[in-house]
Design a protein around this motif. Sequence first.
Motif, short mmCIF file in Angstrom:
data_model
loop_
_atom_site.label_atom_id
_atom_site.label_comp_id
_atom_site.label_asym_id
_atom_site.label_seq_id
_atom_site.Cartn_x
_atom_site.Cartn_y
_atom_site.Cartn_z
N MET A 25 0.82 -1.22 0.00
CA MET A 25 0.00 0.00 0.00
C MET A 25 0.85 1.26 0.00
N SER A 26 1.93 1.26 0.77
CA SER A 26 2.77 2.45 0.79
C SER A 26 3.47 2.68 -0.54
N ASN A 27 3.82 1.58 -1.22
CA ASN A 27 4.41 1.71 -2.55
C ASN A 27 3.39 2.28 -3.53
N ILE A 28 2.16 1.82 -3.47
CA ILE A 28 1.12 2.30 -4.36
C ILE A 28 0.78 3.76 -4.06
N MET A 29 0.69 4.10 -2.79
CA MET A 29 0.32 5.46 -2.39
C MET A 29 1.43 6.46 -2.73
N ALA A 30 2.65 6.01 -2.86
CA ALA A 30 3.75 6.89 -3.21
C ALA A 30 3.66 7.32 -4.68
N GLY A 31 2.89 6.56 -5.46
CA GLY A 31 2.70 6.93 -6.85
C GLY A 31 3.67 6.28 -7.81
N ARG A 32 4.73 5.69 -7.29
CA ARG A 32 5.71 5.02 -8.15
C ARG A 32 5.91 3.61 -7.62
N VAL A 33 5.50 2.65 -8.40
CA VAL A 33 5.68 1.25 -8.00
C VAL A 33 6.90 0.71 -8.73
N ASP A 34 7.93 0.47 -7.98
CA ASP A 34 9.16 -0.12 -8.52
C ASP A 34 9.18 -1.59 -8.12
N ALA A 35 9.08 -2.46 -9.11
CA ALA A 35 8.96 -3.90 -8.84
C ALA A 35 10.15 -4.45 -8.07
N LEU A 36 11.35 -4.00 -8.40
CA LEU A 36 12.54 -4.51 -7.73
C LEU A 36 12.56 -4.10 -6.25
N THR A 37 12.24 -2.84 -5.98
CA THR A 37 12.20 -2.37 -4.59
C THR A 37 11.10 -3.08 -3.81
N LEU A 38 9.95 -3.25 -4.44
CA LEU A 38 8.84 -3.93 -3.78
C LEU A 38 9.19 -5.38 -3.46
N THR A 39 9.81 -6.06 -4.39
CA THR A 39 10.23 -7.45 -4.17
C THR A 39 11.27 -7.55 -3.06
N ALA A 40 12.26 -6.68 -3.09
CA ALA A 40 13.31 -6.70 -2.07
C ALA A 40 12.74 -6.41 -0.68
N THR A 41 11.81 -5.49 -0.61
CA THR A 41 11.20 -5.15 0.68
C THR A 41 10.37 -6.31 1.21
N CYS A 42 9.64 -6.98 0.34
CA CYS A 42 8.84 -8.12 0.77
C CYS A 42 9.72 -9.27 1.24
N ILE A 43 10.84 -9.48 0.56
CA ILE A 43 11.80 -10.50 1.01
C ILE A 43 12.38 -10.12 2.37
N GLY A 44 12.66 -8.83 2.55
CA GLY A 44 13.19 -8.36 3.83
C GLY A 44 12.21 -8.55 4.97
N VAL A 45 10.94 -8.25 4.73
CA VAL A 45 9.90 -8.44 5.75
C VAL A 45 9.80 -9.91 6.12
N THR A 46 9.83 -10.77 5.11
CA THR A 46 9.75 -12.21 5.36
C THR A 46 10.96 -12.71 6.15
N SER A 47 12.13 -12.23 5.81
CA SER A 47 13.33 -12.67 6.53
C SER A 47 13.32 -12.19 7.98
N LEU A 48 12.78 -11.01 8.21
CA LEU A 48 12.69 -10.52 9.60
C LEU A 48 11.75 -11.37 10.44
#
Length: 60
Positions: A25-48
């Motif tokens: 949601m924060s990626n979408i609300m920022a207006g720019r969805v960068d697939a690589l950043t979104l993927t890396a962040t989701c992997i980071g959340v999962t690893s945490l």
Amino acid sequence: MNNPFKRMTKREWALWFVSIAIVVMSNIMAGRVDALTLTATCIGVTSLIFAAQGMYGHRY
């Protein structure tokens, strides 16, 4: 290989899902969805989530 997702409790699933939803949601609300950043962040959340439970794949 063992599946660490099988050992997650309902509470951990909820925490993981809410965390991923906030990231998306924060990626979408920022207006720019960068697939690589979104993927890396989701992997980071999962690893945490796994690191907090001590599930980093090592079995001694």
